[in-house]
Design an enzyme around this catalytic site. Structure first.
Site, PDB file in Angstrom:
ATOM      1  N   TYR A   1      37.166  -5.007  32.595  1.00  0.00           N
ATOM      2  CA  TYR A   1      36.837  -3.584  32.552  1.00  0.00           C
ATOM      3  C   TYR A   1      37.639  -2.761  33.562  1.00  0.00           C
ATOM      4  O   TYR A   1      37.600  -1.529  33.520  1.00  0.00           O
ATOM      5  CB  TYR A   1      35.347  -3.367  32.836  1.00  0.00           C
ATOM      6  CG  TYR A   1      34.432  -4.019  31.832  1.00  0.00           C
ATOM      7  CD1 TYR A   1      34.510  -3.712  30.486  1.00  0.00           C
ATOM      8  CD2 TYR A   1      33.475  -4.947  32.244  1.00  0.00           C
ATOM      9  CE1 TYR A   1      33.672  -4.308  29.558  1.00  0.00           C
ATOM     10  CE2 TYR A   1      32.629  -5.558  31.330  1.00  0.00           C
ATOM     11  CZ  TYR A   1      32.734  -5.246  29.995  1.00  0.00           C
ATOM     12  OH  TYR A   1      31.908  -5.833  29.082  1.00  0.00           O
ATOM     13  N   THR A   2      38.310  -3.405  34.491  1.00  0.00           N
ATOM     14  CA  THR A   2      38.975  -2.670  35.564  1.00  0.00           C
ATOM     15  C   THR A   2      40.485  -2.642  35.374  1.00  0.00           C
ATOM     16  O   THR A   2      41.058  -3.513  34.717  1.00  0.00           O
ATOM     17  CB  THR A   2      38.642  -3.304  36.928  1.00  0.00           C
ATOM     18  OG1 THR A   2      39.096  -4.666  36.949  1.00  0.00           O
ATOM     19  CG2 THR A   2      37.151  -3.271  37.194  1.00  0.00           C
TER      20      THR A   2
END
Length: 802
Positions: free
Chosen positions: A118-119
């Site tokens: 997600y990053t």
């Protein structure tokens, strides 16, 4: 059929552990002095710079970086890789982040980062400019090693500043630790420039923190020179009148609770490095519940993404200075930071001073510059060689003939063409190859002026590169210029400020008597109180000290604790006291020695070296530096390693020039302190005596001693001339110092003189005996019956001057 060999399991373990220790400490825990990076961080930056080249300037999924890093060079799971990325990108964990993020990477409150899928991350401008720039220009500026799958990774990154001093490092290895605090970039650059101009300059730096904190004054010169020490850091806690709290949903608006009108508040505004806000607030709220901090009536979180702002409301009339001092004392808002400048120098784990580190880095930097310009020179000369061939071909007037000859050749063999071009244009065989392999557009006449311009520029570059390579002063000047440019572009003032030692400022002064009992209880009494025996539990250690100072307590299991006297509740004389196993976290055994910290500090400064001598019942002895126990924590640290089933029998501070007596069962051994090896905390030590019996203890012979006194378990005393117990050295069998009955053994032995008095404490009584009243004998004597032990037991014996 294979051959089966018998191998000692212990030997195999020691051999394998040695290899593993070298790998962990040398490659994973400690940074390389050249670039200041640990192995995993270097590999991540290499992947972001080269393999995932989009990450140079664009955000890329963290999962792509961790996956490529693990596949290429770091097969130790994505956890360690993503952990390194997380630390390197968080502004509150690293002084100058090397990676930028555009995602949820956790926060200073204690929340962890989102999953790597997600990053997103990319290289920071600082990293590109001053860590990776030269590698992006010329790969040959670094050595390159094969990874575990045969790909290449750089041995180091060509950092253009002393990065290790700026960003610091924390690495926990096997039997060692690397702890290098961050320092302000401007101050590091200024000190480096001073060292360049004056090779005798001694670098002294004061650590900084990621958040603005208070750093308590210390001997920074000593810490910088040794590359080892400790200092204290305080997060900022502001004292303010209650003004309401920020509205959680309406930006810029405030909510005001009239119940708290007129109250004082404590506001946490910054945290020491590696301390989370949640850990502090949880601890404070725990102290509130247990009644230790009843002055706090409310805890209100009001932090933003980039600024801690937790508010504690105090009761009206409460002294906020006192409550703040209690928070500093009982939470990680004040912590001791350790300096241990352990870095990799080649294959060796080395402790640098700040000056020696910068000197080593400057030599590395000069060599990197030399390599950079050598490679640039080579590329420039190669390109010039190529351009020169094109110019000669175009100016020869035979370019059409050359092209026609190339087009009409009937074989793929270039030999005939090469010879023709060499003869026609007076060029080298390499230049001939350039022409043969050039595209038709490249050999058009319209490019001639462009080639001449480029050739002139290449010649200028070549001359400059050659001048730099052959002149160290030009390299040094360029290094200085880079440092100044870095300071101009990325420099900023230090974040933390120095303050005078506030340890005693917020704690009430006063002298108290501290008593530790045989059963392991502690009491703080008024100085006029006389310790009493409560329910048969006798005092074991007694000392007087200032309420603002600390006790240093060593237990049987090799842990040493720092206990502030102000944390010990005041007891009544006729009370049991407080169980030390509950008061001291991680304390599971009896205390064998209590020291007063100011005394240890003074002894550590003496010119005649004093050591802490540690002796175990299982026959191990060593001496360690007093400083090794001065860094003790309230939760304890290890001061000696123990074999299974062993315990510390005695510890004491001894001047290095004196003799000691070690005794076991019926024998005693006298040796000099020089025979006791000087070891670190986490070691076992060596054999004290050549015996299979348990060790009973040791004592010190001071210079004025004329005789040896021996007290046995049965109450007999023997005194004889000190020369009858000569110095024989460590690990000997020892000598008989009294003619003992079969079931008797030595309870106490020491060097004394005629002015010495013995205090003999038994289960039923305490007796004072003058040495001058005991008849002298020989080491073979049975001694004199001093105390009747019928129905009684000798607990301890102490000697002191009248």
């Amino acid at each position: 059929m294979g051959k089966v060999e018998e191998v000692s399991l212990l030997e195999m373990y020691e051999r394998d552990m040695t290899v593993y220790k070298i790998t962990v400490n040398g490659k994973r825990m400690s940074p390389d002095y050249r670039d200041g990076l640990t192995e995993v961080v270097r590999r991540v930056l290499d992947v972001m710079c080269n393999d995932e080249s989009k990450a140079r300037n664009n955000y890329v999924k963290s999962g792509a970086i961790t996956g490529t890093t693990m596949k290429k060079s770091h097969p130790h799971s994505t956890t360690s890789i993503y952990g390194a990325i997380t630390t390197t990108t968080q502004w509150y964990k690293i002084y100058i982040p090397l990676i930028k993020n555009e995602s949820n990477f956790g926060n200073f409150q204690g929340a962890g980062p989102a999953a790597e899928r997600y990053t997103e991350i990319k290289l920071s401008d600082f990293c590109k400019d001053y860590v990776l720039k030269e590698l992006m220009e010329v790969k040959e500026v670094s050595d390159w090693y094969d990874t575990y799958i045969g790909e290449k990774e750089p041995a180091f990154l060509p950092t253009r500043i002393p990065l290790l001093l700026i960003n610091g490092n924390f690495g926990l290895g096997i039997g060692t630790v690397s702890q290098i605090p961050p320092n302000n970039i401007n101050e590091v650059i200024d000190e480096t420039l001073k060292l360049i101009d004056d090779p005798n300059h001694n670098i002294v730096l004061v650590p900084d923190q990621c958040m603005p904190c208070d750093i308590i004054e210390n001997d920074w010169k000593k810490i910088s020179n040794l590359g080892e020490g400790n200092f204290r850091v305080r997060g900022i806690i502001q004292i303010k009148d209650y003004e309401g709290v920020p509205h959680p949903r309406k930006k810029g608006q405030t909510m005001f609770d009239k119940r708290y009108e007129g109250c004082k508040t404590l506001v946490i505004r910054s945290l020491p490095d590696l301390v989370t806000l949640d850990s502090v607030t949880d601890k404070i709220e725990e102290l509130m519940k247990e009644g230790t901090l009843p002055q706090i009536i409310d805890s209100i979180p009001a932090s933003t993404e980039f600024q801690p702002n937790h508010i504690f409301v105090l009761k009206k009339g409460v002294d906020p200075e006192y409550v703040r001092s209690m928070i500093y004392a009982k939470t990680q808002m004040q912590k001791t930071a350790i300096v241990r400048f352990m870095v990799m120098d080649g294959t060796e784990l080395t402790r640098f001073s700040y000056t020696s580190y910068v000197q080593a880095w400057l030599e590395f930097r000069k060599m990197t510059k030399f390599r950079l310009y050598c490679n640039k020179l080579q590329k420039s000369k190669t390109r010039f060689h190529q351009i020169e061939a094109y110019i000669k071909a175009l100016e020869s007037g035979k370019i059409d003939e050359i092209i026609d000859k190339i087009k009409k050749r009937k074989t793929v063999d270039d030999i005939e063409l090469v010879e023709y071009l060499i003869k026609t244009l007076d060029i080298t065989d390499l230049q001939a190859s350039y022409i043969i392999n050039a595209g038709l557009k490249t050999l058009s006449r319209g490019y001639l002026e462009r080639y001449k311009t480029e050739a002139a520029k290449l010649k200028e570059e070549e001359n400059y590169y050659m001048s730099v390579i052959t002149n160290d002063n030009l390299i040094i000047e360029e290094i200085k210029q880079e440092l100044l440019e870095c300071k101009e572009k990325y420099g900023f003032p230090r974040r933390s400020k120095l303050i005078k030692d506030p340890t005693n400022g917020d704690i009430p002064a006063g002298e108290f008597k501290i008593v530790i009992t045989e059963a392991g209880y502690i009491k703080k009494l008024l100085p006029t109180d006389r310790p009493t025996i409560f329910r048969g539990d006798r005092p074991k250690f007694i000392l007087k000290g200032d309420n603002r100072e600390n006790l240093i307590l060593c237990n049987e299991q090799g842990r040493v604790f720092k206990l502030p006297m102000n944390k010990i509740p005041l007891s009544s004389n006729n009370s049991l006291g407080y169980d030390l196993r509950i008061m001291l976290k991680n304390n599971t055994s009896q205390i064998v020695k209590m020291f007063y910290e100011p005394v240890l500090v003074d002894l550590a400064k003496k010119r005649n070296k004093h050591f802490l001598v540690v002796l175990t019942e299982g026959n191990n002895i060593k001496k360690i530096d007093i400083e090794d126990i001065l860094v003790a924590l309230p939760s304890g640290i290890i001061y000696t390693k123990l074999k299974p089933g062993d315990r510390v029998i005695d510890v004491n501070i001894v001047p290095d020039a004196l003799d000691i007596i070690i005794y076991s069962n019926k024998k005693a051994l006298r040796c000099n302190m020089s025979d006791i090896p000087h070891y670190r905390k986490n070691t076992l030590g060596v054999n004290a005596m050549d015996t299979t019996d348990p060790i009973d203890g040791f004592s010190v012979i001071y210079p004025d001693a004329t005789d040896i006194i021996v007290i046995t378990n049965s109450g007999r005393a023997n005194i004889f001339n000190i020369n009858a117990l000569p110095v024989t050295g460590r690990y000997k069998k020892g000598s008989r110092v009294i003619n003992l009955s079969e079931n008797d053994f030595i309870k106490y032995i020491s060097g004394v003189d005629s002015d010495t008095t013995l205090k003999v404490v038994t289960a039923n009584d305490t007796k004072m005996i003058n040495i001058s009243d005991i008849p002298s004998a020989s080491s073979a004597s049975k001694g004199t019956k001093l105390i009747s032990t019928k129905g009684d037991t000798i607990i301890k014996v102490e000697a002191f001057k009248k």
